[in-house]
Design a protein around this motif. Structure first.
Motif, PDB file in Angstrom:
ATOM      1  N   ASP A 167       9.717  10.976  47.559  1.00 52.66           N
ATOM      2  CA  ASP A 167       9.947  10.745  48.985  1.00 52.66           C
ATOM      3  C   ASP A 167      10.971   9.624  49.133  1.00 52.66           C
ATOM      4  O   ASP A 167      10.644   8.434  49.168  1.00 52.66           O
ATOM      5  CB  ASP A 167       8.622  10.361  49.666  1.00 52.66           C
ATOM      6  CG  ASP A 167       8.726  10.361  51.183  1.00 52.66           C
ATOM      7  OD1 ASP A 167       9.864  10.383  51.700  1.00 52.66           O
ATOM      8  OD2 ASP A 167       7.685  10.322  51.858  1.00 52.66           O
ATOM      9  N   ARG A 168      12.236   9.994  49.211  1.00 49.40           N
ATOM     10  CA  ARG A 168      13.306   8.986  49.237  1.00 49.40           C
ATOM     11  C   ARG A 168      13.261   8.085  50.476  1.00 49.40           C
ATOM     12  O   ARG A 168      13.501   6.890  50.369  1.00 49.40           O
ATOM     13  CB  ARG A 168      14.663   9.681  49.121  1.00 49.40           C
ATOM     14  CG  ARG A 168      14.882  10.318  47.754  1.00 49.40           C
ATOM     15  CD  ARG A 168      16.291  10.866  47.617  1.00 49.40           C
ATOM     16  NE  ARG A 168      16.506  11.421  46.282  1.00 49.40           N
ATOM     17  CZ  ARG A 168      17.657  11.964  45.880  1.00 49.40           C
ATOM     18  NH1 ARG A 168      18.683  12.017  46.731  1.00 49.40           N
ATOM     19  NH2 ARG A 168      17.767  12.450  44.657  1.00 49.40           N
ATOM     20  N   PRO A 169      12.982   8.618  51.678  1.00 42.67           N
ATOM     21  CA  PRO A 169      12.864   7.714  52.839  1.00 42.67           C
ATOM     22  C   PRO A 169      11.769   6.672  52.662  1.00 42.67           C
ATOM     23  O   PRO A 169      11.939   5.506  53.057  1.00 42.67           O
ATOM     24  CB  PRO A 169      12.561   8.660  54.000  1.00 42.67           C
ATOM     25  CG  PRO A 169      13.156   9.965  53.581  1.00 42.67           C
ATOM     26  CD  PRO A 169      12.943  10.028  52.110  1.00 42.67           C
ATOM     27  N   ALA A 170      10.631   7.061  52.060  1.00 41.13           N
ATOM     28  CA  ALA A 170       9.556   6.091  51.831  1.00 41.13           C
ATOM     29  C   ALA A 170       9.976   5.033  50.814  1.00 41.13           C
ATOM     30  O   ALA A 170       9.667   3.846  50.967  1.00 41.13           O
ATOM     31  CB  ALA A 170       8.289   6.804  51.362  1.00 41.13           C
ATOM     32  N   LEU A 171      10.701   5.439  49.767  1.00 41.44           N
ATOM     33  CA  LEU A 171      11.185   4.469  48.787  1.00 41.44           C
ATOM     34  C   LEU A 171      12.207   3.530  49.404  1.00 41.44           C
ATOM     35  O   LEU A 171      12.233   2.337  49.096  1.00 41.44           O
ATOM     36  CB  LEU A 171      11.795   5.199  47.581  1.00 41.44           C
ATOM     37  CG  LEU A 171      10.818   5.981  46.696  1.00 41.44           C
ATOM     38  CD1 LEU A 171      11.572   6.658  45.563  1.00 41.44           C
ATOM     39  CD2 LEU A 171       9.741   5.058  46.141  1.00 41.44           C
ATOM     40  N   ALA A 172      13.071   4.087  50.271  1.00 46.92           N
ATOM     41  CA  ALA A 172      14.034   3.225  50.964  1.00 46.92           C
ATOM     42  C   ALA A 172      13.314   2.227  51.857  1.00 46.92           C
ATOM     43  O   ALA A 172      13.716   1.063  51.956  1.00 46.92           O
ATOM     44  CB  ALA A 172      15.004   4.082  51.782  1.00 46.92           C
ATOM     45  N   ALA A 173      12.232   2.672  52.521  1.00 47.79           N
ATOM     46  CA  ALA A 173      11.445   1.763  53.351  1.00 47.79           C
ATOM     47  C   ALA A 173      10.802   0.677  52.504  1.00 47.79           C
ATOM     48  O   ALA A 173      10.778  -0.506  52.891  1.00 47.79           O
ATOM     49  CB  ALA A 173      10.379   2.543  54.114  1.00 47.79           C
ATOM     50  N   LEU A 174      10.274   1.058  51.338  1.00 46.48           N
ATOM     51  CA  LEU A 174       9.671   0.066  50.433  1.00 46.48           C
ATOM     52  C   LEU A 174      10.704  -0.944  49.958  1.00 46.48           C
ATOM     53  O   LEU A 174      10.433  -2.154  49.914  1.00 46.48           O
ATOM     54  CB  LEU A 174       9.040   0.782  49.243  1.00 46.48           C
ATOM     55  CG  LEU A 174       8.387  -0.106  48.175  1.00 46.48           C
ATOM     56  CD1 LEU A 174       7.267  -0.937  48.791  1.00 46.48           C
ATOM     57  CD2 LEU A 174       7.865   0.739  47.023  1.00 46.48           C
ATOM     58  N   ALA A 175      11.902  -0.468  49.615  1.00 42.66           N
ATOM     59  CA  ALA A 175      12.963  -1.379  49.180  1.00 42.66           C
ATOM     60  C   ALA A 175      13.365  -2.322  50.310  1.00 42.66           C
ATOM     61  O   ALA A 175      13.599  -3.522  50.082  1.00 42.66           O
ATOM     62  CB  ALA A 175      14.171  -0.585  48.700  1.00 42.66           C
ATOM     63  N   LEU A 233      11.448  -3.382  52.743  1.00 40.02           N
ATOM     64  CA  LEU A 233      10.377  -4.368  52.904  1.00 40.02           C
ATOM     65  C   LEU A 233      10.442  -5.443  51.823  1.00 40.02           C
ATOM     66  O   LEU A 233      10.233  -6.629  52.104  1.00 40.02           O
ATOM     67  CB  LEU A 233       9.017  -3.675  52.867  1.00 40.02           C
ATOM     68  CG  LEU A 233       8.657  -2.824  54.077  1.00 40.02           C
ATOM     69  CD1 LEU A 233       7.346  -2.091  53.838  1.00 40.02           C
ATOM     70  CD2 LEU A 233       8.553  -3.697  55.319  1.00 40.02           C
ATOM     71  N   VAL A 234      10.729  -5.023  50.596  1.00 43.46           N
ATOM     72  CA  VAL A 234      10.846  -6.007  49.508  1.00 43.46           C
ATOM     73  C   VAL A 234      11.998  -6.961  49.779  1.00 43.46           C
ATOM     74  O   VAL A 234      11.882  -8.182  49.588  1.00 43.46           O
ATOM     75  CB  VAL A 234      11.023  -5.281  48.160  1.00 43.46           C
ATOM     76  CG1 VAL A 234      11.359  -6.282  47.056  1.00 43.46           C
ATOM     77  CG2 VAL A 234       9.756  -4.510  47.804  1.00 43.46           C
ATOM     78  N   LEU A 235      13.124  -6.437  50.242  1.00 46.88           N
ATOM     79  CA  LEU A 235      14.273  -7.288  50.541  1.00 46.88           C
ATOM     80  C   LEU A 235      13.972  -8.255  51.678  1.00 46.88           C
ATOM     81  O   LEU A 235      14.333  -9.434  51.616  1.00 46.88           O
ATOM     82  CB  LEU A 235      15.490  -6.419  50.889  1.00 46.88           C
ATOM     83  CG  LEU A 235      16.105  -5.627  49.739  1.00 46.88           C
ATOM     84  CD1 LEU A 235      17.239  -4.744  50.253  1.00 46.88           C
ATOM     85  CD2 LEU A 235      16.622  -6.569  48.653  1.00 46.88           C
ATOM     86  N   VAL A 236      13.299  -7.768  52.738  1.00 50.04           N
ATOM     87  CA  VAL A 236      12.947  -8.644  53.857  1.00 50.04           C
ATOM     88  C   VAL A 236      11.990  -9.737  53.395  1.00 50.04           C
ATOM     89  O   VAL A 236      12.147 -10.913  53.757  1.00 50.04           O
ATOM     90  CB  VAL A 236      12.325  -7.820  55.007  1.00 50.04           C
ATOM     91  CG1 VAL A 236      11.728  -8.745  56.069  1.00 50.04           C
ATOM     92  CG2 VAL A 236      13.377  -6.923  55.633  1.00 50.04           C
ATOM     93  N   ALA A 237      10.984  -9.363  52.582  1.00 55.38           N
ATOM     94  CA  ALA A 237      10.016 -10.351  52.102  1.00 55.38           C
ATOM     95  C   ALA A 237      10.694 -11.400  51.222  1.00 55.38           C
ATOM     96  O   ALA A 237      10.437 -12.608  51.362  1.00 55.38           O
ATOM     97  CB  ALA A 237       8.894  -9.658  51.342  1.00 55.38           C
ATOM     98  N   ALA A 283      10.310   0.219  58.671  1.00 60.97           N
ATOM     99  CA  ALA A 283      10.044   0.390  57.241  1.00 60.97           C
ATOM    100  C   ALA A 283       8.547   0.505  56.965  1.00 60.97           C
ATOM    101  O   ALA A 283       8.119   1.347  56.168  1.00 60.97           O
ATOM    102  CB  ALA A 283      10.645  -0.779  56.465  1.00 60.97           C
ATOM    103  N   LEU A 284       7.744  -0.317  57.621  1.00 55.01           N
ATOM    104  CA  LEU A 284       6.293  -0.252  57.405  1.00 55.01           C
ATOM    105  C   LEU A 284       5.721   1.075  57.891  1.00 55.01           C
ATOM    106  O   LEU A 284       4.873   1.681  57.214  1.00 55.01           O
ATOM    107  CB  LEU A 284       5.619  -1.421  58.126  1.00 55.01           C
ATOM    108  CG  LEU A 284       5.695  -2.776  57.429  1.00 55.01           C
ATOM    109  CD1 LEU A 284       5.224  -3.879  58.365  1.00 55.01           C
ATOM    110  CD2 LEU A 284       4.855  -2.782  56.161  1.00 55.01           C
ATOM    111  N   ASN A 285       6.163   1.538  59.045  1.00 61.83           N
ATOM    112  CA  ASN A 285       5.663   2.809  59.549  1.00 61.83           C
ATOM    113  C   ASN A 285       6.070   3.976  58.653  1.00 61.83           C
ATOM    114  O   ASN A 285       5.260   4.876  58.384  1.00 61.83           O
ATOM    115  CB  ASN A 285       6.166   3.043  60.979  1.00 61.83           C
ATOM    116  CG  ASN A 285       5.345   2.302  62.009  1.00 61.83           C
ATOM    117  OD1 ASN A 285       4.193   2.632  62.284  1.00 61.83           O
ATOM    118  ND2 ASN A 285       5.927   1.258  62.596  1.00 61.83           N
ATOM    119  N   ARG A 286       7.313   3.960  58.179  1.00 62.99           N
ATOM    120  CA  ARG A 286       7.758   5.053  57.296  1.00 62.99           C
ATOM    121  C   ARG A 286       7.041   5.001  55.959  1.00 62.99           C
ATOM    122  O   ARG A 286       6.675   6.047  55.403  1.00 62.99           O
ATOM    123  CB  ARG A 286       9.280   4.961  57.083  1.00 62.99           C
ATOM    124  CG  ARG A 286       9.828   6.133  56.266  1.00 62.99           C
ATOM    125  CD  ARG A 286       9.553   7.437  56.992  1.00 62.99           C
ATOM    126  NE  ARG A 286       9.848   8.612  56.177  1.00 62.99           N
ATOM    127  CZ  ARG A 286       8.985   9.177  55.340  1.00 62.99           C
ATOM    128  NH1 ARG A 286       7.758   8.670  55.173  1.00 62.99           N
ATOM    129  NH2 ARG A 286       9.313  10.271  54.651  1.00 62.99           N
TER     130      ARG A 286
END
Length: 368
Positions: free
Chosen positions: A16-24, A26-30, A345-348
């Motif tokens: 699931d590429r959109p979910a991985l992009a969302a995870l990335a 979130l990691v960058l924001v954190a 990103a969290l919702n996706r």
């Protein structure tokens, strides 16, 4: 959840590429919120009175036309006259005069302003009423501009992100600890105990959240800890209902009956069989809970009921930006941008986890 199903869910999420992009994202924001304030070069509470509501820019301050006005304001505070200003590269030569000998301690105002470095005295008259000094000019960059007090908005947004993410993660942790335990016990007990526990949940649902926060403010001072307590006290209710529903559907399964027939106690069945098989909905619900709590905290801070100065959050910054929308739109755009990216990103990611951990999708994937 078995290791095979966990591996299947992980592989499904990896596709699931959109979910991985969302995870990335979130990691960058954190990481930006944790490390960024140390790299911007500005303390979040540092005020630059010469740069109030400066627009976002990649160019450094002070610009050539800003040096002399800044020095004139400093000279006025030092109670001296600014006779001459000559700039040579990153250094400025000043000629100062006064009616009486100039106190060298007043030169400390130059580095304290944040615009200039430590001064060097080149010449001094016999009576001390005239000085020629040289000071280095510091380069200040405000990538997202400054706020109404002259504070760097990028640093403020990153520090505010720590608070907003902390509140969201605290609510998710409270939902996991309280909601999972409460819902699993209620569903497993059944009967009158289940009915009583659900009626208590209905009573808590009926309490308006904003009224609850206002009631807390009557007895306690507004601040970060109050928001944490208020959010954690109510955000476990949905999780308890989700876990109860899952428990009711699982406790009649053959593997639960087999465990009971083998002599396993109720606590053992809950810990080893019921709760692990509800992890899919739990993780998905907890992920979707974080953006809802962040948005709720932003709403409270916008009303003035949330985080108070000197602490800040994205909601506080958005409230400040809304008041200065016409004169400084970047004050609203900057924190709102961080908030929107985090929420999307969290919702996706929550949607992706829900699909990856859904047993129906896992059976379909295993069948193929």
């Amino acid at each position: 959840m078995s290791l095979a199903l966990a591996g299947l869910a992980r592989r499904r999420l990896a596709r699931d590429r959109p979910a991985l992009a969302a995870l990335a994202s979130l990691v960058l924001v954190a990481l930006a919120c944790l490390i960024g304030p140390f790299l911007t070069g500005h303390a979040p509470e540092r005020i630059f009175p010469d740069f109030v509501r400066v627009a976002p820019s990649l160019s450094a301050h002070p610009r050539p036309d800003e040096v002399r006005p800044a020095l004139q304001r400093l000279a006025f505070r030092m109670r001296v006259a600014l006779e001459d200003v000559t700039r040579e590269g990153d250094r400025v030569r000043l000629t100062l005069s006064a009616a009486k000998p100039i106190d060298l301690r007043s030169l400390r105002l130059l580095p304290r302003s944040g615009l200039f470095g430590e001064p060097t005295v080149l010449e001094r008259s016999a009576d001390g009423s005239r000085l020629v000094i040289e000071v280095p000019v510091r380069k200040l960059t405000f990538l997202l501009g400054t706020d109404a007090l002259g504070r760097d908005l990028l640093t403020r947004c990153l520090v505010a992100g720590r608070v907003s993410l902390l509140i969201g993660l605290t609510a998710a942790l409270a939902a996991l600890l309280i909601g999972v335990a409460y819902g699993a016990v209620s569903g497993m007990a059944g009967g009158a105990v289940d009915a009583l526990m659900m009626r208590l949940l209905d009573i808590l649902y009926a309490l308006p959240f904003v009224f609850f926060v206002i009631m807390l403010l009557v007895f306690f001072r507004a601040g970060l800890w109050l928001v944490l307590v208020a959010v954690a006290a109510v955000e476990w209710l949905d999780m308890a209902r989700i876990v109860r529903t899952q428990t009711l559907s699982l406790k009649g399964r053959d593997f639960v009956r087999a465990a009971a027939a083998l002599g396993a106690g109720t606590g053992t069945i809950l810990v080893r069989h019921i709760v692990p098989n509800t992890l899919g909905p739990i993780i998905a619900a907890a992920t979707l809970l974080v953006p809802r709590v962040i948005l709720l905290e932003s709403f409270l801070s916008f009303l003035g009921l949330g985080v108070q100065e000197p602490a800040t959050s994205w909601g506080v910054l958005i409230a400040e930006g809304a008041r200065a929308l016409e004169s400084a739109p970047w004050m609203l755009a900057a924190p709102a941008g961080f908030l929107v990216v985090t929420l999307v990103a969290l919702n996706r990611l929550g949607d992706g986890l829900g699909e990856a951990l859904d047993p129906r999708f896992q059976r379909d994937s295993a069948g193929r």
